[in-house]
Write a protein that holds these residues in place. Structure first.
Motif, PDB file in Angstrom:
ATOM      1  N   ARG A 235       0.742  -1.136   0.036  1.00 58.94           N
ATOM      2  CA  ARG A 235      -0.102   0.038  -0.073  1.00 58.94           C
ATOM      3  C   ARG A 235       0.832   1.222  -0.177  1.00 58.94           C
ATOM      4  NH1 ARG A 235      -2.821   4.068   2.843  1.00 58.94           N
ATOM      5  NH2 ARG A 235      -1.230   3.926   4.462  1.00 58.94           N
ATOM      6  N   GLY A 238       2.103   2.381  -3.010  1.00 56.95           N
ATOM      7  CA  GLY A 238       0.779   3.007  -3.996  1.00 56.95           C
ATOM      8  C   GLY A 238       0.131   2.062  -4.738  1.00 56.95           C
TER       9      GLY A 238
ATOM     10  N   LEU B  91       9.576   1.643   6.281  1.00 59.15           N
ATOM     11  CA  LEU B  91       8.437   2.223   7.253  1.00 59.15           C
ATOM     12  C   LEU B  91       7.903   0.999   8.063  1.00 59.15           C
ATOM     13  CD1 LEU B  91       7.531   5.153   4.927  1.00 59.15           C
ATOM     14  CD2 LEU B  91       8.300   5.266   7.171  1.00 59.15           C
ATOM     15  N   VAL B  92       7.331   0.049   7.094  1.00 56.05           N
ATOM     16  CA  VAL B  92       6.611  -1.129   7.718  1.00 56.05           C
ATOM     17  C   VAL B  92       7.559  -1.792   9.048  1.00 56.05           C
ATOM     18  CG1 VAL B  92       5.629  -3.542   7.373  1.00 56.05           C
ATOM     19  CG2 VAL B  92       5.487  -1.804   5.892  1.00 56.05           C
ATOM     20  N   MET B  96       5.540   2.102  10.870  1.00 52.33           N
ATOM     21  CA  MET B  96       4.662   3.097  10.537  1.00 52.33           C
ATOM     22  C   MET B  96       3.915   2.616   9.404  1.00 52.33           C
ATOM     23  SD  MET B  96       7.444   5.973  11.123  1.00 52.33           S
ATOM     24  CE  MET B  96       6.309   7.270  11.901  1.00 52.33           C
ATOM     25  N   TYR B  97       2.837   2.386   9.465  1.00 52.43           N
ATOM     26  CA  TYR B  97       2.030   1.937   8.467  1.00 52.43           C
ATOM     27  C   TYR B  97       1.152   3.222   7.552  1.00 52.43           C
ATOM     28  CZ  TYR B  97       2.372  -2.778   9.882  1.00 52.43           C
ATOM     29  OH  TYR B  97       2.800  -4.077  10.312  1.00 52.43           O
ATOM     30  N   LEU B  98       1.308   4.402   8.376  1.00 48.37           N
ATOM     31  CA  LEU B  98       0.823   5.473   7.687  1.00 48.37           C
ATOM     32  C   LEU B  98      -0.632   5.423   7.165  1.00 48.37           C
ATOM     33  CD1 LEU B  98       3.979   6.766   5.919  1.00 48.37           C
ATOM     34  CD2 LEU B  98       3.182   7.318   8.174  1.00 48.37           C
ATOM     35  N   PRO B  99      -1.723   4.961   7.967  1.00 48.97           N
ATOM     36  CA  PRO B  99      -2.887   4.775   7.442  1.00 48.97           C
ATOM     37  C   PRO B  99      -3.704   6.012   6.932  1.00 48.97           C
ATOM     38  CG  PRO B  99      -2.975   4.522   9.885  1.00 48.97           C
ATOM     39  CD  PRO B  99      -1.587   4.750   9.458  1.00 48.97           C
ATOM     40  N   GLU B 100      -3.283   7.200   7.557  1.00 49.13           N
ATOM     41  CA  GLU B 100      -3.816   8.361   7.171  1.00 49.13           C
ATOM     42  C   GLU B 100      -3.509   9.076   5.868  1.00 49.13           C
ATOM     43  OE1 GLU B 100      -0.822   7.755   8.704  1.00 49.13           O
ATOM     44  OE2 GLU B 100      -1.496   8.904  10.594  1.00 49.13           O
ATOM     45  N   ILE B 101      -2.317   8.359   5.045  1.00 46.94           N
ATOM     46  CA  ILE B 101      -2.047   9.043   3.546  1.00 46.94           C
ATOM     47  C   ILE B 101      -2.669   7.935   2.723  1.00 46.94           C
ATOM     48  CG2 ILE B 101      -0.171   9.886   4.777  1.00 46.94           C
ATOM     49  CD1 ILE B 101       1.452   7.718   3.239  1.00 46.94           C
ATOM     50  N   THR B 103      -1.767   6.511  -1.153  1.00 46.86           N
ATOM     51  CA  THR B 103      -0.501   6.329  -1.713  1.00 46.86           C
ATOM     52  C   THR B 103      -0.845   6.054  -3.202  1.00 46.86           C
ATOM     53  OG1 THR B 103      -0.741   4.133  -1.312  1.00 46.86           O
ATOM     54  CG2 THR B 103       0.651   5.465   0.028  1.00 46.86           C
TER      55      THR B 103
END
Lengths: 291, 117
Positions: A235, A238, B91-92, B96-101, B103
Motif C-alpha cells: 500500500r 501505492g 517504514l513497515v 509506521m503503516y501511515l494509514p492516514e495517507i 499512496t
C-alpha cells in the motif's frame, strides 16, 4: 628407550605396506563395510593405498613427541585424500557408520604388526597402540566431519533453491500481479517474498496485487503478521493489495486469534479477487455467446 | 542551505518533490509553507513525491504523517507517490503503516485519482 614414539609405527608401515593394505581390506570384508557392490576390488585397493600412503607421510612429519594436530599443514595430504575418498564413497551411497568403520578397520592390522615387532617391552607396545588409536580415531572423526559438511552444503543449497522457487510473482494482466504462496511462511521467506514483490511492483507499475494463500497450510499470528506487513508495504508503494484464498478454517482461526486485517481487502477465492482486481484497473470479464 | 524545496501547482494539487538530502529543519519549514499554500489556494490535494528518498527514519515518517493530517484539516487529500521498495520495507519495520495517507505509484496515478474525486 631413546627412539621416538613413532619409530615402531613407521617401521611397521615401511616393512609391510602391502600386507597392511591387504589385511585392512580383509577386516573391511569381515566388518561388512567393503561394499564390493559399489566399488571394484581395484578401486578399493587404490583408495586404501592412497590413504595409507598419506597416513604414513603424516605420521612421519606431523607427529612431534606424542602430539599431533590433524589441522596442521603436515596432514594436508591425508586430509585431501580423505576428503576425496569420503566424497566418492558418500556419493555412491555409503553411510557415515560404514565410512567410520572402514577407517577404524585399519587399527587391527597395525596392532598385530606392532605386537609382533615389540615383544620385549610392553610399556612401549602400549604407548604405540595408544598413539595409533588416537591417530586412527582422529582420522575417523575427520571423515565424519567431511560427511556432515557435505550434507550441510546440500541442505543449504536446497534451502536457497526453495527460497527462490517458492516466491514467484506472476503478472496476471496489465498492472495486476499475483503471488501464490505455498507452504509455510517463516521470517526469512516472508522477507524474501516482500522484497521480490515490491521490486516487481516497481518494475511492472502494478496497481493491484493478489496475495493468494490457498497453499498456506496454517495461519498463526506470526504468519498473519508477515502477510499484513507485506500488504502494508504494498500500500505504501501505492498499489492495492488483496489477500485471497482465505479458507473458512483460516477465517475462523484468524478471528479467534484476534487478528485485525485493518483496511486490507480479503477474498475467499482467487477467482473473486481476480475479477475485483480487473475492475480496479478498468477491465471486466464478459461472457461471449450463450455457451 | 542546500536549496528550498519547491511547491508547484499541478492542476488542482500541490506537487512537492522531496529530495534525498533534505534536512530536519528544511522539512519543518516545508510543513509551514505548505500549510499556508493549501490555505491560500483552493486545493484538492497535495502530492508528495518521495521517489528521490532512499532512507527514511521515524522523524521523516512522522512529518509525512503530520503533513497528511494538516492538509486533511484544510480539506485536501495527501498522496505519497513513488515510494521505493526499501523505504516501504523500512517504514513497515518501524511500525509506521501511515494509514492516514493515500499512496499512488506515480504522479500520473495520483492526478488520475484526484480527478475522480
Amino acid at each position: 628407550m631413546a627412539q621416538s614414539a613413532t619409530a615402531n609405527i613407521l617401521t611397521v608401515l615401511d616393512t609391510d605396506f602391502k600386507g597392511i593394505i591387504e589385511e585392512w581390506l580383509g577386516t573391511q570384508v569381515k566388518e561388512g563395510v567393503k561394499r564390493s557392490d559399489l566399488f571394484s576390488d581395484a578401486e578399493s585397493r587404490a583408495q586404501n593405498r592412497e590413504l595409507l600412503k598419506a597416513f604414513s607421510k603424516g605420521i612421519r612429519d606431523g607427529v612431534t613427541g606424542e602430539d599431533f594436530d590433524l589441522d596442521d599443514d603436515q596432514w594436508d595430504d591425508l586430509r585431501a585424500v580423505l576428503a576425496d575418498v569420503s566424497r566418492e564413497r558418500v556419493s555412491r551411497g555409503v553411510t557415515p557408520t560404514e565410512m567410520a568403520t572402514f577407517v577404524l578397520a585399519l587399527k587391527a592390522p597395525l596392532f598385530k604388526r606392532l605386537e609382533a615387532l615389540e615383544t620385549s617391552d610392553h610399556s612401549v607396545l602400549i604407548r604405540d597402540v595408544m598413539l595409533v588409536t588416537r591417530l586412527v580415531d582422529a582420522f575417523a572423526i575427520y571423515t565424519n566431519e567431511i560427511f556432515i559438511n557435505e550434507r550441510e552444503q546440500i541442505i543449504d543449497r536446497q534451502r536457497q533453491e526453495m527460497l527462490e522457487l517458492s516466491t514467484p510473482v506472476v503478472e496476471l494482466w496489465d498492472r495486476v500481479l499475483t503471488l501464490p504462496l505455498i507452504g509455510t511462511l517463516d521470517s526469512a521467506r516472508a522477507q524474501e517474498v516482500m522484497e521480490n514483490l515490491l521490486q516487481t511492483i516497481l518494475e511492472r507499475q502494478a496497481e493491484v496485487v493478489i496475495m493468494d494463500i490457498t497453499g498456506v497450510g496454517t495461519v498463526d499470528t506470526q504468519v498473519a503478521q508477515h502477510l499484513l506487513r507485506a500488504a502494508a508495504a504494498v500500500r505504501l508503494m501505492g498499489a492495492e493489495c488483496i489477500i485471497s484464498g482465505i479458507s473458512p478454517m483460516i477465517a475462523q482461526t484468524m478471528v479467534q486469534l484476534g487478528i485485525d486485517v485493518g483496511t486490507v481487502s480479503t477474498r475467499s477465492s482467487i477467482r473473486t479477487a481476480l475479477s475485483d482486481a480487473l475492475l480496479t484497473v478498468g477491465y471486466v470479464i464478459k461472457k461471449t455467446g450463450d455457451q | 542551505m542546500a536549496g528550498v524545496t519547491s511547491i508547484n501547482l499541478v492542476e488542482r494539487a500541490l506537487l512537492v518533490s522531496i529530495q534525498d538530502d533534505i534536512t530536519d529543519t528544511e522539512i519543518l519549514e516545508l510543513q509551514d509553507r505548505l500549510s499556508n499554500r493549501i490555505a491560500q489556494n483552493r486545493i484538492d490535494g497535495v502530492i508528495l513525491d518521495i521517489s528521490a528518498l532512499e532512507i527514511v527514519d521515524t522523524f521523516v515518517g512522522r512529518v509525512i504523517a503530520q503533513l497528511a493530517g494538516i492538509s486533511k484539516l484544510l480539506a485536501a487529500e495527501t498522496y505519497v507517490v513513488g515510494m521505493r521498495p526499501t523505504v516501504a520495507v523500512t517504514l513497515v519495520e518501524l511500525g509506521m503503516y501511515l494509514p492516514e495517507i493515500r499512496t499512488a505509484l506515480s504522479l500520473t496515478h495520483a492526478l488520475a485519482q484526484l480527478r475522480r474525486v
